[in-house]
Design an enzyme around this catalytic site. Structure first.
Site, PDB file in Angstrom:
ATOM      1  CG  PHE A 156       0.022   0.294  -4.991  1.00 46.66           C
ATOM      2  CD1 PHE A 156       0.178   0.447  -6.551  1.00 46.66           C
ATOM      3  CD2 PHE A 156      -0.215  -0.881  -4.523  1.00 46.66           C
ATOM      4  CE1 PHE A 156       0.219  -0.688  -7.490  1.00 46.66           C
ATOM      5  CE2 PHE A 156       0.053  -1.978  -5.525  1.00 46.66           C
ATOM      6  CZ  PHE A 156       0.069  -2.062  -7.092  1.00 46.66           C
ATOM      7  CG  HIS A 157      -1.097   5.558  -0.433  1.00 47.02           C
ATOM      8  ND1 HIS A 157      -1.444   4.161  -0.284  1.00 47.02           N
ATOM      9  CD2 HIS A 157      -1.911   6.161  -0.083  1.00 47.02           C
ATOM     10  CE1 HIS A 157      -2.657   4.014   0.188  1.00 47.02           C
ATOM     11  NE2 HIS A 157      -3.221   5.313   0.096  1.00 47.02           N
ATOM     12  CD  GLU A 158       6.680   8.078  -2.244  1.00 44.30           C
ATOM     13  OE1 GLU A 158       7.323   9.051  -2.939  1.00 44.30           O
ATOM     14  OE2 GLU A 158       6.238   8.299  -1.197  1.00 44.30           O
ATOM     15  CB  ILE A 201       1.957  11.411  -3.946  1.00 45.85           C
ATOM     16  CG1 ILE A 201       0.544  11.157  -3.364  1.00 45.85           C
ATOM     17  CG2 ILE A 201       2.277  12.801  -3.559  1.00 45.85           C
ATOM     18  CD1 ILE A 201       0.464  11.298  -2.038  1.00 45.85           C
ATOM     19  CB  SER A 246      -1.037   0.060   1.118  1.00 47.99           C
ATOM     20  OG  SER A 246      -1.710   1.154   1.384  1.00 47.99           O
TER      21      SER A 246
END
Length: 563
Positions: free
Chosen positions: A478-480, A483, A475
């Site tokens: 994917f968040h990195e 953004i 997770s």
């Protein structure tokens, strides 16, 4: 010797005197009994009146709880009719207390027989029949109770205060709208929506390019089902295809210098379809292992719920459209497409998407631009002030984005594809811990993590903690990507922000779960944590791309009007 006449007269006189004495005694006794009966009657009437009065008072106070003017009023119970009837008795008899003695009447009663056999009569008082009652022991109006706002009170509904807070929030927000327009004017740049140059719309090209990876995934699984390639070679092809689905489009965003907003949307699409392709390959490989003999395969495309009949281009693209990340051979389906429901959701999604675009351009962009100077000077007081000022529009945009994507867009896709399972989120807003939030705010990703990461690791003997760690690690990656790629920088702030959630969950799980304090801390992290991440990435993006956004211009030179 007296004469007989004189003797008779004496007897008659004595009889008359005895009769008068008896009548006088009966009268005295009757008066005493009447007084005693009157006293008992009035005592009984007082006690009954007091009982009915207490019931009436309690009934009137109970009506306060049942009134429609109260939020969450309880329903009428069976005892209310009894209480109502007693109250009516009290109301009808409240004026009879002082006039009751006027309604007494007299009747003849037989006195004891006299010596000559005559009977006498005397008037006696007849009291009305009254029920036998005991003195009431209740306190009537008073009972042991706590003040509603004290900590001892339970089951108190504060939704009235919640309505007040919502009203105040509306007023404050409307004031900020007026102040923003007085300071900056209208900042909406419609040129961002023009299609004059292909690189202004990289999302369209990159979105179309995702079809290449979907077709490759379909061809790989088809070749594996027909045993054209060995399993090992097919596994390598799957890894290459899924990796390319992430790397090539992400590189294209950096190469085309896409706008950060459109870049974030494209990266979300990349993550979604890469996760779909991984689940697509995993489920087909699992079904193929159930039937290792190639001769057992029967190709009948009429029933796509049986492997390998599901390997059709139509079935593959239908899965790419349904609002789930976990691939299965069959799903619950709705009976029909509700056209009115679909049109209403589409209109609502378009309107709220434009509202999000307006809020970002009109409110968030000026705020983050005005925050660059305090951050360069490391002015902590101004930085905190900027973060708190940015928290309100950022929270609006985040909540609207959640509603548009998880409620409107996913329901639109579910309605078009007749996908039956519409539980895309749960009540994450009531979270008292971060663990519950991460499990409930995005159910499709949660299902994917459980099926594709946690469960396979547990089956291979890994512990729960390692399963949790790997879920948060994926997770965080994917968040990195979502953004960092649009902002053209790799700072790992989002990555470490997600990984730190594990530490916070471990520290607060047994202390704050199930308490209001846990929910407050959860909202505190959402309201102030996100604006800080936004400021950090935007500051770095502007430093590397100073010509992308022009300096902020003000319609007013007053510092007090600056947002």
């Amino acid at each position: 010797m007296e004469s007989p006449n004189i003797s008779n007269r004496k007897k008659h006189k004595d009889t008359k005197n005895n009769t008068e004495n008896i009548n006088n005694n009966n009268t005295i006794i009757s008066e005493k009994e009447n007084k005693r009966e009157k006293k008992n009657f009035f005592q009984t009437l007082e006690l009954e009146t007091e009982r009915i009065r207490n019931i009436f008072i309690n009934h009137e106070f109970h009506k306060l709880d049942r009134t429609r003017s109260r939020i969450n009023a309880p329903k009428v119970v069976s005892s209310d009719t009894e209480s109502e009837s007693d109250s009516e008795v009290f109301l009808s008899n409240k004026d009879n207390k002082h006039s009751s003695h006027h309604h007494h009447h007299h009747r003849k009663v037989t006195s004891p027989t006299s010596s000559n056999g005559a009977t006498t009569t005397s008037p006696t008082h007849t009291s009305p029949t009254s029920p036998t009652v005991t003195r009431p022991t209740s306190n009537g109006l008073f009972a042991p109770r706590h003040s509603l706002l004290s900590s001892e009170s339970k089951d108190i509904d504060y939704r009235g205060f919640l309505n007040l807070l919502v009203l105040l929030l509306i007023f404050i927000s409307f004031r900020l709208v007026i102040l923003n327009h007085l300071t900056y004017g209208v900042r909406i740049d419609l040129s961002l929506l023009t299609i004059s140059e292909y690189h202004r719309w990289p999302g369209v090209l990159i979105g179309l390019s995702l079809n290449i990876f979907i077709l490759f995934a379909y061809l790989i699984e088809l070749a594996a089902a027909k045993r054209i390639f060995k399993n090992r070679f097919c596994y390598i092809l799957r890894v290459i295809n899924c990796t390319a689905c992430i790397v090539i489009p992400s590189t294209s965003i950096v190469a085309f210098d896409a706008n950060p907003a459109s870049g974030i949307i494209v990266m979300i699409m990349i993550c979604i379809y890469s996760m779909k392709l991984i689940s697509y390959a995993y489920e087909n490989s699992k079904q193929r292992n159930f039937y290792p003999d190639n001769s057992s395969f029967t190709w009948d495309y009429k029933d796509s719920t049986i492997y390998p009949n599901n390997l059709t281009l139509k079935s593959t693209y239908w899965y790419m459209l349904v609002p789930t990340l976990v691939y299965q051979l069959s799903y619950p389906r709705s009976e029909r497409i509700r056209k009115r429901f679909l049109i209403r959701k589409i209109i609502e999604a378009l309107f709220l998407s434009l509202l999000i675009f307006y809020m970002v351009e009109q409110y968030m962009v000026p705020l983050v631009q005005n925050s660059l100077k305090p951050m360069e000077q490391y002015d902590m007081v101004r930085i905190v002030e900027r973060v708190m000022k940015l928290s309100l529009p950022n929270l609006y945009v985040w909540l609207l984005g959640f509603y548009v994507f998880f409620h409107l867009y996913l329901n639109i896709m579910a309605e078009i594809t007749r996908f039956g399972d519409r539980e895309f989120y749960r009540d994450w807003w009531n979270s008292t811990g971060l663990d519950y939030f991460w499990r409930t705010w995005n159910m499709p990703v949660h299902h994917w993590m459980v099926v594709l990461i946690y469960t396979p690791m547990r089956r291979r003997g890994w512990s729960k903690n390692w399963g949790y760690f790997m879920c948060f690690f994926v997770s965080a990656v994917f968040h990195e990507l979502v953004i960092s790629i649009p902002f053209h920088t790799i700072k790992l702030w989002a990555f470490f922000g997600i990984m730190s959630q594990m530490v916070l969950i471990a520290l607060t799980k047994n202390l704050l779960n199930g308490s209001s304090t846990g929910n407050i801390i959860f909202w505190f992290s959402i309201v102030l944590g996100q604006p800080m991440i936004v400021l950090l990435y935007y500051r770095n993006f502007i430093q590397e791309n100073p010509d992308l956004y022009p300096p902020v211009t003000y319609l007013s030179t007053s510092e007090g009007l600056k947002l």
